[in-house]
Design an enzyme around this catalytic site. Structure first.
Site: not given
Ligand SMILES: *Cc1c(COP(=O)(O)O)cnc(C)c1O
Length: 355
Positions: A128, A35
């Site tokens: 969250r 993403k």
């Molecule tokens: C964005 C996201 C990740 C990845 O996080 P990073 O810090 O970029 O490694 C992993 N799990 C969820 C649920 C996310 O939303």
């Protein structure tokens, strides 16, 4: 055309190999999270030919681009009820915390004659997504109902940390997740295939051998892209932090004073800025703005350049201390942090070039 996001595919490959060895070497499977760069398709080709286990993204539109992939696709953001058909169609696994949504996913999966896997999210205090870890009643009632659904498979549990609450993953909080998983397994006589222990902030636990044994998956975005772990903000050895760089063009270069003239109110974004008096300076305007980057998370590669401010379409630089001869039309390069990478890859005004 500028601005341009320069994507160095060799540096991406280096980071990918390093993070995959690290995570898989610890006994975990790896989800690569795409993403941060809007699921760019050139990078997808690299991922598809690698030995990563899953492709993960927060947006179903991005996962849709991976149609036909040999990797399982994981939707990271909790599905909207309005998108369950798409979720079942374009992902094999999704992260969930609401039984209402899981019921709807079940219906959508039944219609499509599919079985959809659910990773049930547990909130260990970051606040969250996830069922709160102390709310055992909701955890059990949710599991019980999932087990009855014909087209949903309870694939495992997951946690997300260091996103809203900035809570750092440790052996003690991750052990709580493992305990919950083991209680569920015992109570319902099932085996949970995956216990997903977080994102790039969990990586440091691998080096310290503090990742609880049963954690068997990590979901990695930032560390792969920018080479840093995110619990303490340390660079990882042998990784690149400049696999992505941004280039923008100077459209004005003039000597002006550094403090605006006249009574000052608020800037274009409603903030009341404070101006440092630097005397007469060499000011450049480059053609990129807050729609394309986060000016607080952009780092000039020429370290003698200072970023003074930004509006939607303009970034203002102080070039006074630089040894280089910049002119109108010169290109200025930057390293990007996560939020700038996110915006630059989302903005339709930013071109991409692969090296
Ligand atoms: C964005 C996201 C990740 C990845 O996080 P990073 O810090 O970029 O490694 C992993 N799990 C969820 C649920 C996310 O939303």
């Amino acid at each position: 055309m500028y601005p341009k996001l320069i994507i160095d595919l060799n540096k991406i490959k280096n980071n990918l190999n390093k993070i995959t060895d690290m995570v898989k070497g610890s006994g975990c499977s790896i989800m690569i999270v795409t993403k941060g760069y809007s699921a760019d398709l050139e990078i997808y080709k690299v991922l598809e030919n690698s030995n990563i286990d899953y492709l993960a993204d927060s947006r179903i539109q991005n996962l849709k681009k991976y149609q036909g992939s040999k990797k399982e696709r994981v939707l990271l953001r909790l599905p909207m009820n309005s998108e369950v058909d798409e979720v079942v169609k374009h992902s094999e696994i999704s992260l969930n915390s609401e039984i209402v949504t899981i019921r709807n996913l079940n219906e959508a999966a039944a219609k499509q004659n599919k079985k959809h896997k659910v990773l049930l999210m547990i909130d260990l205090g970051d606040l969250r997504e996830g069922i709160f870890f102390k709310d055992e009643e909701e955890i059990y009632s949710t599991v019980e109902e999932i087990l009855k659904l014909t087209n949903i498979e309870l694939f495992g549990l997951g946690v997300n940390l260091t996103c809203y609450g900035a809570v750092i993953p440790k052996r003690d909080n991750l052990s709580v997740l493992v305990e919950i998983a083991e209680k569920i397994e015992k109570k319902y006589n099932i085996k949970l295939e995956m216990i997903s222990g977080g994102n790039s902030s969990s990586i440091y636990l691998i080096g310290e051998k503090e990742l609880p044994e049963r954690i068997n998956n990590l979901r990695i975005g930032e560390a792969f892209l920018l080479g840093g772990e995110t619990a303490y903000g340390e660079m990882l050895e042998g990784f690149y932090d400049d696999a992505f760089t941004l280039e923008a063009e100077i459209i004005e270069l003039k000597e002006k004073q550094s403090v605006p003239i006249g009574e000052t109110g608020v800037d274009a974004f409603g903030n009341k800025p404070v101006y440092e008096d630097r005397g007469i300076i060499k000011r450049a305007i480059i053609a990129v703005g807050r729609q394309d980057v986060d000016s607080d998370n952009l780092h000039p590669i020429d370290s003698k350049i200072d970023i003074l401010g930004a509006s939607s379409d303009h970034l203002i630089l102080d070039l006074t201390k630089s040894d280089k001869e910049y002119q109108v039309g010169s290109i200025v390069s930057f390293k990007v942090s996560y939020s700038s990478l996110l915006r630059a890859s989302t903005s339709s005004y930013v071109e991409r070039e692969y090296r």
